[in-house]
Each structure stands twice: as structure tokens, then as C-alpha cells.
Design a protein around this motif. Structure first.
Motif, PDB file in Angstrom:
ATOM      1  N   PRO A 563       0.757  -0.992  -0.027  1.00 35.28           N
ATOM      2  CA  PRO A 563      -0.198   0.046  -0.320  1.00 35.28           C
ATOM      3  C   PRO A 563       0.826   1.233   0.174  1.00 35.28           C
ATOM      4  CG  PRO A 563      -0.252  -1.182   2.180  1.00 35.28           C
ATOM      5  CD  PRO A 563       0.336  -2.133   1.217  1.00 35.28           C
ATOM      6  N   ASP A 564       1.932   1.079   0.415  1.00 35.61           N
ATOM      7  CA  ASP A 564       2.938   2.333   0.285  1.00 35.61           C
ATOM      8  C   ASP A 564       3.417   2.641  -1.198  1.00 35.61           C
ATOM      9  OD1 ASP A 564       2.787   2.211   3.445  1.00 35.61           O
ATOM     10  OD2 ASP A 564       4.104   1.702   3.661  1.00 35.61           O
ATOM     11  N   MET A 565       3.658   1.770  -2.127  1.00 40.56           N
ATOM     12  CA  MET A 565       3.938   1.703  -3.076  1.00 40.56           C
ATOM     13  C   MET A 565       2.915   1.924  -4.033  1.00 40.56           C
ATOM     14  SD  MET A 565       7.378   1.439  -1.991  1.00 40.56           S
ATOM     15  CE  MET A 565       8.602   1.184  -3.587  1.00 40.56           C
ATOM     16  N   LYS A 566       3.516   2.782  -4.767  1.00 40.93           N
ATOM     17  CA  LYS A 566       1.737   2.903  -5.741  1.00 40.93           C
ATOM     18  C   LYS A 566       2.517   3.698  -6.844  1.00 40.93           C
ATOM     19  CE  LYS A 566      -1.326   4.025  -2.295  1.00 40.93           C
ATOM     20  NZ  LYS A 566      -2.007   3.207  -2.442  1.00 40.93           N
ATOM     21  N   ILE A 567       2.339   1.892  -7.448  1.00 46.36           N
ATOM     22  CA  ILE A 567       3.541   1.488  -8.242  1.00 46.36           C
ATOM     23  C   ILE A 567       2.144   1.490 -10.120  1.00 46.36           C
ATOM     24  CG2 ILE A 567       4.984  -0.171 -10.064  1.00 46.36           C
ATOM     25  CD1 ILE A 567       5.915   2.327  -7.578  1.00 46.36           C
ATOM     26  N   PHE A 568       2.167   1.965 -10.622  1.00 49.60           N
ATOM     27  CA  PHE A 568       0.987   1.376 -11.526  1.00 49.60           C
ATOM     28  C   PHE A 568       1.788   1.364 -13.509  1.00 49.60           C
ATOM     29  CE2 PHE A 568      -0.461   4.413  -8.366  1.00 49.60           C
ATOM     30  CZ  PHE A 568      -1.831   3.830  -8.123  1.00 49.60           C
ATOM     31  N   ASN A 569       0.784   0.949 -14.339  1.00 52.09           N
ATOM     32  CA  ASN A 569       0.893   0.578 -15.636  1.00 52.09           C
ATOM     33  C   ASN A 569       0.966   2.133 -16.163  1.00 52.09           C
ATOM     34  OD1 ASN A 569       1.351  -0.197 -17.588  1.00 52.09           O
ATOM     35  ND2 ASN A 569       0.671  -1.755 -18.040  1.00 52.09           N
ATOM     36  N   GLN A 570       0.110   2.142 -16.094  1.00 55.80           N
ATOM     37  CA  GLN A 570      -0.571   3.295 -16.814  1.00 55.80           C
ATOM     38  C   GLN A 570      -1.943   3.596 -16.229  1.00 55.80           C
ATOM     39  OE1 GLN A 570      -0.842   4.065 -20.760  1.00 55.80           O
ATOM     40  NE2 GLN A 570      -0.298   5.511 -21.706  1.00 55.80           N
ATOM     41  N   LEU A 571      -2.088   5.558 -15.773  1.00 53.67           N
ATOM     42  CA  LEU A 571      -2.819   5.810 -15.656  1.00 53.67           C
ATOM     43  C   LEU A 571      -4.717   6.252 -16.624  1.00 53.67           C
ATOM     44  CD1 LEU A 571      -1.626   8.472 -12.714  1.00 53.67           C
ATOM     45  CD2 LEU A 571      -2.926   5.587 -12.770  1.00 53.67           C
ATOM     46  N   PRO A 572      -5.301   6.447 -16.608  1.00 51.90           N
ATOM     47  CA  PRO A 572      -6.584   7.055 -17.277  1.00 51.90           C
ATOM     48  C   PRO A 572      -6.019   8.426 -17.973  1.00 51.90           C
ATOM     49  CG  PRO A 572      -7.598   6.516 -15.491  1.00 51.90           C
ATOM     50  CD  PRO A 572      -6.049   6.092 -15.611  1.00 51.90           C
ATOM     51  N   ARG A 573      -6.327   7.823 -19.855  1.00 50.79           N
ATOM     52  CA  ARG A 573      -5.885   9.310 -20.281  1.00 50.79           C
ATOM     53  C   ARG A 573      -6.339  10.343 -20.492  1.00 50.79           C
ATOM     54  NH1 ARG A 573      -2.852   8.713 -24.350  1.00 50.79           N
ATOM     55  NH2 ARG A 573      -1.731   6.018 -24.950  1.00 50.79           N
ATOM     56  N   GLY A 574      -6.802  11.270 -20.232  1.00 48.96           N
ATOM     57  CA  GLY A 574      -7.288  12.036 -20.486  1.00 48.96           C
ATOM     58  C   GLY A 574      -6.971  13.268 -19.212  1.00 48.96           C
ATOM     59  N   LYS A 575      -8.244  14.572 -19.019  1.00 51.35           N
ATOM     60  CA  LYS A 575      -7.774  15.200 -17.775  1.00 51.35           C
ATOM     61  C   LYS A 575      -7.358  15.114 -16.861  1.00 51.35           C
ATOM     62  CE  LYS A 575      -9.069  19.202 -20.278  1.00 51.35           C
ATOM     63  NZ  LYS A 575      -9.877  20.130 -20.566  1.00 51.35           N
ATOM     64  N   ALA A 576      -8.813  13.781 -16.160  1.00 49.77           N
ATOM     65  CA  ALA A 576      -8.977  13.027 -14.884  1.00 49.77           C
ATOM     66  C   ALA A 576      -7.570  12.377 -14.430  1.00 49.77           C
ATOM     67  CB  ALA A 576     -10.163  11.812 -14.741  1.00 49.77           C
ATOM     68  N   GLY A 577      -6.851  11.710 -16.094  1.00 41.94           N
ATOM     69  CA  GLY A 577      -5.562  11.022 -16.017  1.00 41.94           C
ATOM     70  C   GLY A 577      -4.563  12.228 -15.093  1.00 41.94           C
ATOM     71  N   LYS A 578      -4.388  12.768 -15.707  1.00 39.87           N
ATOM     72  CA  LYS A 578      -3.177  13.975 -15.616  1.00 39.87           C
ATOM     73  C   LYS A 578      -3.362  14.315 -14.637  1.00 39.87           C
ATOM     74  CE  LYS A 578      -3.035  14.657 -21.517  1.00 39.87           C
ATOM     75  NZ  LYS A 578      -2.868  15.644 -22.164  1.00 39.87           N
ATOM     76  N   GLN A 579      -4.470  15.401 -13.934  1.00 36.99           N
ATOM     77  CA  GLN A 579      -4.325  15.262 -12.839  1.00 36.99           C
ATOM     78  C   GLN A 579      -4.280  14.482 -11.727  1.00 36.99           C
ATOM     79  OE1 GLN A 579      -5.022  18.487 -12.608  1.00 36.99           O
ATOM     80  NE2 GLN A 579      -4.494  17.895  -9.993  1.00 36.99           N
ATOM     81  N   LEU A 580      -5.007  13.042 -11.783  1.00 42.36           N
ATOM     82  CA  LEU A 580      -3.986  12.260 -11.408  1.00 42.36           C
ATOM     83  C   LEU A 580      -2.423  11.726 -11.068  1.00 42.36           C
ATOM     84  CD1 LEU A 580      -5.637  10.016  -8.439  1.00 42.36           C
ATOM     85  CD2 LEU A 580      -5.426   8.129 -10.979  1.00 42.36           C
ATOM     86  N   TYR A 581      -2.402  11.968 -12.166  1.00 46.65           N
ATOM     87  CA  TYR A 581      -0.466  12.098 -12.031  1.00 46.65           C
ATOM     88  C   TYR A 581      -0.060  13.051 -11.231  1.00 46.65           C
ATOM     89  CZ  TYR A 581       4.115  11.135 -14.470  1.00 46.65           C
ATOM     90  OH  TYR A 581       4.898  11.150 -14.798  1.00 46.65           O
ATOM     91  N   ILE A 582      -0.410  14.094 -11.468  1.00 44.92           N
ATOM     92  CA  ILE A 582       0.398  15.747 -10.703  1.00 44.92           C
ATOM     93  C   ILE A 582       0.121  15.300  -9.420  1.00 44.92           C
ATOM     94  CG2 ILE A 582      -0.526  17.458 -10.242  1.00 44.92           C
ATOM     95  CD1 ILE A 582      -1.403  18.698 -13.486  1.00 44.92           C
ATOM     96  N   ASN A 583      -1.362  15.195  -9.035  1.00 45.40           N
ATOM     97  CA  ASN A 583      -1.484  14.386  -7.707  1.00 45.40           C
ATOM     98  C   ASN A 583      -0.307  13.574  -7.062  1.00 45.40           C
ATOM     99  OD1 ASN A 583      -3.561  16.397  -7.593  1.00 45.40           O
ATOM    100  ND2 ASN A 583      -5.467  14.968  -7.796  1.00 45.40           N
ATOM    101  N   TYR A 584      -0.504  12.514  -7.321  1.00 46.26           N
ATOM    102  CA  TYR A 584       0.145  11.455  -6.872  1.00 46.26           C
ATOM    103  C   TYR A 584       1.844  12.340  -6.884  1.00 46.26           C
ATOM    104  CZ  TYR A 584      -2.600   7.544  -6.838  1.00 46.26           C
ATOM    105  OH  TYR A 584      -3.611   6.380  -6.802  1.00 46.26           O
ATOM    106  N   MET A 585       1.910  12.726  -7.299  1.00 48.61           N
ATOM    107  CA  MET A 585       3.362  13.254  -7.811  1.00 48.61           C
ATOM    108  C   MET A 585       3.896  14.237  -6.285  1.00 48.61           C
ATOM    109  SD  MET A 585       6.246  13.018 -10.120  1.00 48.61           S
ATOM    110  CE  MET A 585       6.880  12.492 -11.759  1.00 48.61           C
TER     111      MET A 585
END
Length: 702
Positions: A563-585
Motif C-alpha cells: 500500500p505504500d508503493m503506488k506503482i502503476f502501469n499507466q493511468l487513465p488518459r484525459g484530464k482526469a488521468g493527468k490530474q491524478l498523475y500530478i496529485n500523486y507527484m
């Protein structure tokens, strides 16, 4: 008495004539049998059918002696060591029907195509191209096609139904008692040295997509889809010239596990090496050539070793002596002396000393650059490849630098005789986009285009010829830049994102260019920053496409494992996926920067942008501004072989050290961001300074 005696003599004479005639007839039959009906069996028809091979009511076997290919319809005998023909089973009436093992000849050439049909072999491609009847006239070798011929093997519904084979691929007969296949598709046999390379995909995510290997006019089905990514950290020997030739390094694999050269050292301790890293036996029926981007490097140079190489370069100049002297050389030599004897800097308000190898020499060098450096930009070269910046995407660094360099600033000079450095303003992204021929697997025309450009400026100006290009520089972020510039621009100061010390990058001369993913060209600082260290609840984060060999290993160990390691293949495309990527960063302590096809990744700068400590997992990667920055003060480097211990390594970092690393990220951030108008110490000035700095320490007076 005389009449009967005369008649008896006459009969004896007639008998001799009759025997002579019969002998002549028999001789003629043998001659016809031998010369006009080759491989036939006319005399065997005199014997019972149980003795002669049963080849069908009107079929026979034909052999192309020039190509050693059997094209008839027959079946193997039960004895694999014999070439005798045994009775064939019921014939298959269509190429669309599945072939049974017992329908394949001992040579593995032709399946039975029908009771009265004989396949024809295309001599140029060794392909079955039609269905033909047996010869009606024993004195003729002409084949006449029957109505509705089978015109292509492409109509088959299963790759196993295809039968373009080469005799040299068959090592033993198929006796029907084993499941091993002895035939091999022609595409694999005729494949000499196909050079594959990742092809560019202009998306905001990092990396390139592998080109799909296509069948070009072969007339038969493509081989089955490739197996899943091979997960292996074993290191075969690779050529250092891999980028120039698009070469591939072959290893033998089965469907999921790779087999590498036995001489290659294991980079994981045996006790920690899981099953997925183990090499499979070399005896496999599907040899597959792997590209260099799918294989670990042959050797690894650590960050400490890179620092040692930098010191060696500083001690011995690599630049060739100019063919004639210039006042600019004396000015640069004067700057070099002042940098080496820089005054000690203490408590500078603008610079954070732990970030630098030597903050005093950096500050002095930067001041001299602002005061002295003059750059001439060649006007030659047509748009869009030249003089047209691209300001968005993962290759934006070369575009933003071009934009700021071409804008009126203190460094530009209109008279080339006053210039210390000469800038060649071309875009490697647009070079690939405009000139690369899809699926050609060749960059020769791109390299030739740059050579023609050099021919123009070297013929028009004397400056290139004076130093053989060592006082010229280029800024290129595309992954192909090292290969495109290695032949004719290797003496230049090359600022490149793909800074691989094992692939031609010269520490101390070349500059590692930060790969920045600019999402909004009008506002490159949008979403800058992140949460404070106390509010970063995620230990480590990664998301991205499965480029190269390393990322599948990363996911194998850590995707959905902790649970401490948020390792993903690829997040969903589109604005929602980009925002999720930024939030994790923004909310992660450490951001994993795992290499893709190449050593560089935009995640390094993205992590700094969102104030997340970068964790670089990329052997042989020279980080940006390596000649001046102390990367260990704000970054964690993990060798690829230690990837299975990723969490243990991160957890073992004390909180006090993490806070220092995170503060280093926040302080170094100013050196890695673009501004619409350049600001002191920003990424534009840092790139230009590294080019200036390396040139100063490479100058070799006449």
C-alpha cells in the motif's frame, strides 16, 4: 524333306528377328523411362501394387534438383532414417484444412493438397502459389493450372497451415510420435539482419512505441503475436555503436523467459534472484532477436565513476588544437584561469551551496558567462527543421532553448568574428517528424540532411574548419540525437537529453540536457510545487508505459504489492488521468524515475517540479548539469540490480536525511523551470552555462 527343312530354317530366322525387335522395343522403353519420364515408375507398374508406393491414382513426386525442394504429395515412412515412400493417408483437399503431422514429408516441405493436385513452388520465394494437376503427357514437364487455383496462402486461417519452407531448416524427420514442429515460417528463415528501433510517439507521456514488424508482400500470414515483455536483468554483451546502426542483439527466448549469453554476469545475487529472472534453457524452437532497448547494458558506470571521469577530462583537454589562433581563444583561456582561481563564496543568497560541486567556481563561471560570452547563430537552414522551436511535449527543452536564444539577449552577436560559440539551431524532433520514413528502420537520410547543412556553413564560413566544430554547439532532446550527430558533429558540444555514458556521451565535453515535459506552452509554470514533507503520505509513486526491459520488472515486484508503493502501469488518459498523475507527484515522498527505452526520463524534472525527491533507476545515465551540480544532495540513485529491494532502500533513509533531500529539491527547482522570459539561474541560463563551462575547460590553445 527339303520343304520342312526349309520351313524350319525360316522359323529360326524369324524367331531371331522377333527377339531382336523385342529387344529393340525393350531398349526403347528403358530409354524413354530414363530420359523422358524422370522419377517415374513405368516398370514398377508390371509388379503388384503392394510393392510400388501408393502415390494416388494419377499423382507422382517431382523434385526441383536446383533448389533441393520436394514439391509432390507423399507422406513419410515410419522409419525416419529412410527416404522410401510409404502409402500416403487420405489426402487433404484444401490448404485451409489443418495439416496433420503424418501428412508432412520427411523433408518437411509440402502437405498433401489433394488427390489429383500438385503444388507449385515459387522459385524466388519458396512459396506455394497454386494447385496443379499431374502431367497428362509423360514427355512434357509443363504444368497447367486447374480451375479455381489457390492463389495465396494468406487465405489460411491458422499460421500452422502455411507451408513456405526452406530445406535447410529441417533437421530431422517428423515421425508423428512427437509434438515438436520442424517447419519454420519463411519470414524467420530469410530474416538476415532486420534492424528495429523504437519509433517516436509524440505524446505527453515519456517514451516511444516499438514499431510493429510488418510482412511486406510475402503473401502469407504474419507470425503469431509477440510474447509478453521479457523480464530479465541479465546483461548480455551489447555493441557500443548500437544507436548508429539500429542494431539488435539476439538472445533465445521461450514464450515468457529469456535466455542470455552464458558469459553475461548476473546482476542480482543468486539468493535474491526470483524465478522470473532465471534464464531458460537454450534449446528452444523460437529464437527471437531482442533489440538493445529491450536488454540491460553490457557494463555499468556508477555516479562516483562518472565524477572520476569528469576530473580526468578536466585534467586533460579533449579538444583539438585550432588550426589558426583567434582572439576569442585568449579570452576563453583568461576566463578559465579566473574560474580556477575563483574567490570563496559563503552564504550566497541566490545559490544553495550543497547543490553544487563547487559553488565558488560555479558562481564565478556564471558571472564571466554573463559578462563575456558571445554567441553567433547561423542563419542558414530552412524551416521547420531549422529555426522553428517546438514548445510543448517531452522534447520541449530544445524548443524553449531555441526560442530564448533567438530572442534578443546579451549573448547574441551579429558579427561571427566576435563569437566564442556558434549555435546550430535545428530541432531533432522536427528532423524525425519531417524526414524519417515510417518503417524504414533507417536514419541515414536524417544524418545526410545534417551533413548537407554542415557542408553549407563550412563552405560559407571559416569557423567550423578552424576548430573542426569544437567551438560549435547543438541542443537536442530527441532520443535519436546521439546517433544523428555522432558521425559529423561529434566534436561539438552536444547538449542532449539522451545522456548515456555507454552510448557515446562524453562527460566533460557534452552536456546532459534536462528533459522537460511542458504541458501548457503559454504557462510553463502551471501547477508548480507540491505538498509539504509532513503531508506526503505516499512513500513512492510511478506510473507510465511499459517501455524497455526495466519497467516490467518494476511492476512485477511492486504493482499492487504494497500500500505504500503506488506503482502503476499507466493511468487513465484525459484530464482526469493527468490530474491524478500530478496529485500523486505532489503527495509522494519519492518519485520513481525508471528508464524506458533510453536512460533519460522526463520524470526527473517532473519530480523536481512537484517537489518530490527523484529516485533515479537508470544505469549509465548522466544527470543534467552533471559538471556543476551535486546530484546526491537532492536525489536517490538506485542501481537497476537493486530494484527488488526498492522499498527497503527507501525506508532505510532516515527522516532527517529525507528532509535534507526534499529541501534540496525545493532549492534546486529554480534551475529546472522554464519562464516565458528568461530569469537568472533558470534552466535556460543553466543550459547555456554548462555549454560555456565545458567549452572553457576544453579549450586547447594552439
Amino acid at each position: 524333306m527339303e520343304v520342312p527343312l526349309y520351313f524350319q530354317k525360316l522359323c529360326r530366322a524369324d524367331a531371331r528377328r522377333l527377339l531382336l525387335v523385342m529387344g529393340l522395343i525393350a531398349f526403347s522403353v528403358l530409354v524413354v523411362q530414363f530420359y523422358l519420364v524422370p522419377y517415374g515408375s513405368l516398370l514398377l507398374s508390371l509388379f503388384p501394387s503392394s510393392i510400388s508406393p501408393l502415390l494416388g491414382k494419377t499423382s507422382f513426386t517431382s523434385v526441383d534438383s536446383s533448389r533441393n525442394v520436394v514439391v509432390g504429395s507423399f507422406s513419410p515412412s515410419s522409419d525416419s532414417t529412410s527416404n522410401d515412400l510409404s502409402p500416403a493417408p487420405e489426402p487433404v483437399t484444401s490448404t485451409k484444412a489443418a495439416m496433420k503431422p503424418e501428412q508432412i514429408s520427411p523433408l518437411g516441405i509440402a502437405p498433401l493438397l489433394g488427390k489429383n493436385s500438385l503444388p507449385s513452388i515459387d522459385s524466388s520465394h519458396n512459396m506455394i502459389v497454386g494447385s496443379f494437376p499431374p502431367l497428362s503427357d509423360s514427355t512434357s514437364n509443363d504444368l497447367s493450372p486447374v480451375p479455381e487455383p489457390v492463389t495465396s496462402i494468406g487465405a489460411a486461417t491458422n499460421p500452422e497451415q502455411i507451408s513456405p519452407f526452406r530445406l535447410e531448416n529441417v533437421e530431422k524427420s517428423y515421425n508423428g510420435s512427437t509434438s515438436e514442429k520442424i517447419e519454420k515460417p519463411l519470414e524467420q528463415v530469410n530474416k538476415t539482419e532486420n534492424n528495429f528501433s523504437p519509433e517516436t510517439q509524440h505524446e505527453e507521456d515519456e517514451g516511444l512505441n516499438l514499431e510493429k514488424v510488418e510482412n511486406r508482400g510475402t503473401g502469407f500470414l504474419a507470425p503469431p503475436p509477440a510474447s509478453p515483455p521479457v523480464v530479465s536483468l541479465a546483461s548480455p554483451v551489447l555493441s557500443k555503436e548500437r544507436d548508429t546502426n539500429f542494431s539488435t542483439s539476439g538472445i533465445t527466448t521461450n514464450s515468457s523467459i529469456s535466455t542470455v549469453n552464458e558469459k553475461a554476469p548476473d546482476v542480482l545475487p543468486k539468493s535474491e534472484k526470483p524465478d522470473i529472472f532465471k534464464s531458460s534453457p537454450a534449446t528452444t524452437s523460437n529464437p527471437v532477436k531482442k533489440g538493445w532497448w529491450e536488454l540491460p547494458p553490457a557494463s555499468v558506470t556508477s555516479i562516483s565513476e562518472m565524477s572520476h571521469l569528469l576530473l580526468q577530462t578536466r585534467a586533460s583537454s579533449l579538444s583539438m588544437k585550432p588550426h589558426w589562433s583567434s582572439e576569442r581563444d585568449e579570452e576563453i583561456l583568461s576566463a578559465k584561469s579566473q574560474i580556477e582561481n575563483a574567490p570563496i563564496v559563503r552564504n550566497d543568497r541566490e545559490l544553495y551551496a550543497p547543490l553544487f560541486r563547487n559553488v565558488s567556481t560555479f558562481k564565478r563561471s556564471y558571472e564571466l558567462m554573463e559578462r563575456m560570452l558571445k554567441v553567433y547563430i547561423y542563419k542558414e537552414g530552412n524551416r521547420p527543421i531549422f529555426h522553428q522551436p517546438v514548445l510543448k511535449g517531452i522534447y520541449a527543452s530544445e524548443g524553449w532553448f531555441m526560442k530564448h536564444m533567438q530572442t534578443k539577449n546579451r549573448f547574441l552577436v551579429s558579427n561571427p568574428n566576435k563569437a566564442h560559440l556558434f549555435y546550430m539551431p535545428f530541432s531533432t524532433r522536427l528532423l524525425e517528424e519531417r524526414l524519417y520514413v515510417p518503417n524504414s528502420h533507417s536514419r541515414k537520410n536524417l544524418i545526410e540532411h545534417l551533413k548537407n547543412y554542415l557542408d553549407i556553413i563550412s563552405a560559407k564560413y571559416p569557423f567550423w574548419n578552424r576548430t573542426d566544430g569544437s567551438d560549435h554547439f547543438l541542443v537536442a532532446c530527441h532520443d535519436w540525437a546521439p546517433a544523428e550527430t555522432s558521425d559529423y558533429m561529434n566534436n561539438c558540444v552536444r547538449a542532449m537529453c539522451n545522456a548515456d555514458v555507454n552510448a557515446g556521451f562524453k562527460i566533460g565535453k557534452d552536456v546532459s540536457l534536462p528533459e522537460t515535459n511542458v504541458r501548457v506552452a503559454k504557462d510553463p509554470l502551471r501547477d508548480l510545487g507540491g505538498k509539504s514533507p509532513s503531508k506526503r503520505e505516499v512513500l513512492a509513486f510511478f506510473a507510465g508505459k511499459m517501455h524497455g526491459y526495466l519497467r516490467p520488472i518494476l511492476l512485477h515486484y511492486w504493482e499492487n504489492k504494497d500500500p505504500d508503493m503506488k506503482i502503476f502501469n499507466q493511468l487513465p488518459r484525459g484530464k482526469a488521468g493527468k490530474q491524478l498523475y500530478i496529485n500523486y507527484m505532489r503527495s509522494s515522498k519519492y518519485c520513481i524515475c525508471a528508464k524506458g527505452y533510453e536512460v533519460n526520463s522526463p520524470r526527473v524534472v517532473e519530480a523536481i517540479f512537484y517537489e518530490c525527491v527523484p529516485v533515479i533507476i537508470s544505469d549509465n545515465y548522466v544527470p543534467p548539469f552533471f559538471e556543476v551540480l551535486n546530484w546526491k544532495s537532492f536525489t536517490v540513485f538506485i542501481p537497476e540490480k537493486d530494484l527488488p529491494n526498492l522499498k527497503n532502500i527507501l525506508v532505510s533513509i532516515p527522516d532527517k536525511k529525507y528532509l535534507k533531500l526534499q529541501m534540496g529539491v525545493r532549492r534546486v527547482q529554480q534551475h529546472f523551470i522554464w519562464h516565458t522570459t528568461p530569469v537568472k539561474y533558470d534552466i535556460f541560463h543553466m543550459i547555456l552555462h554548462s555549454i560555456w563551462y565545458n567549452r572553457v575547460f576544453q579549450i586547447n590553445p594552439r
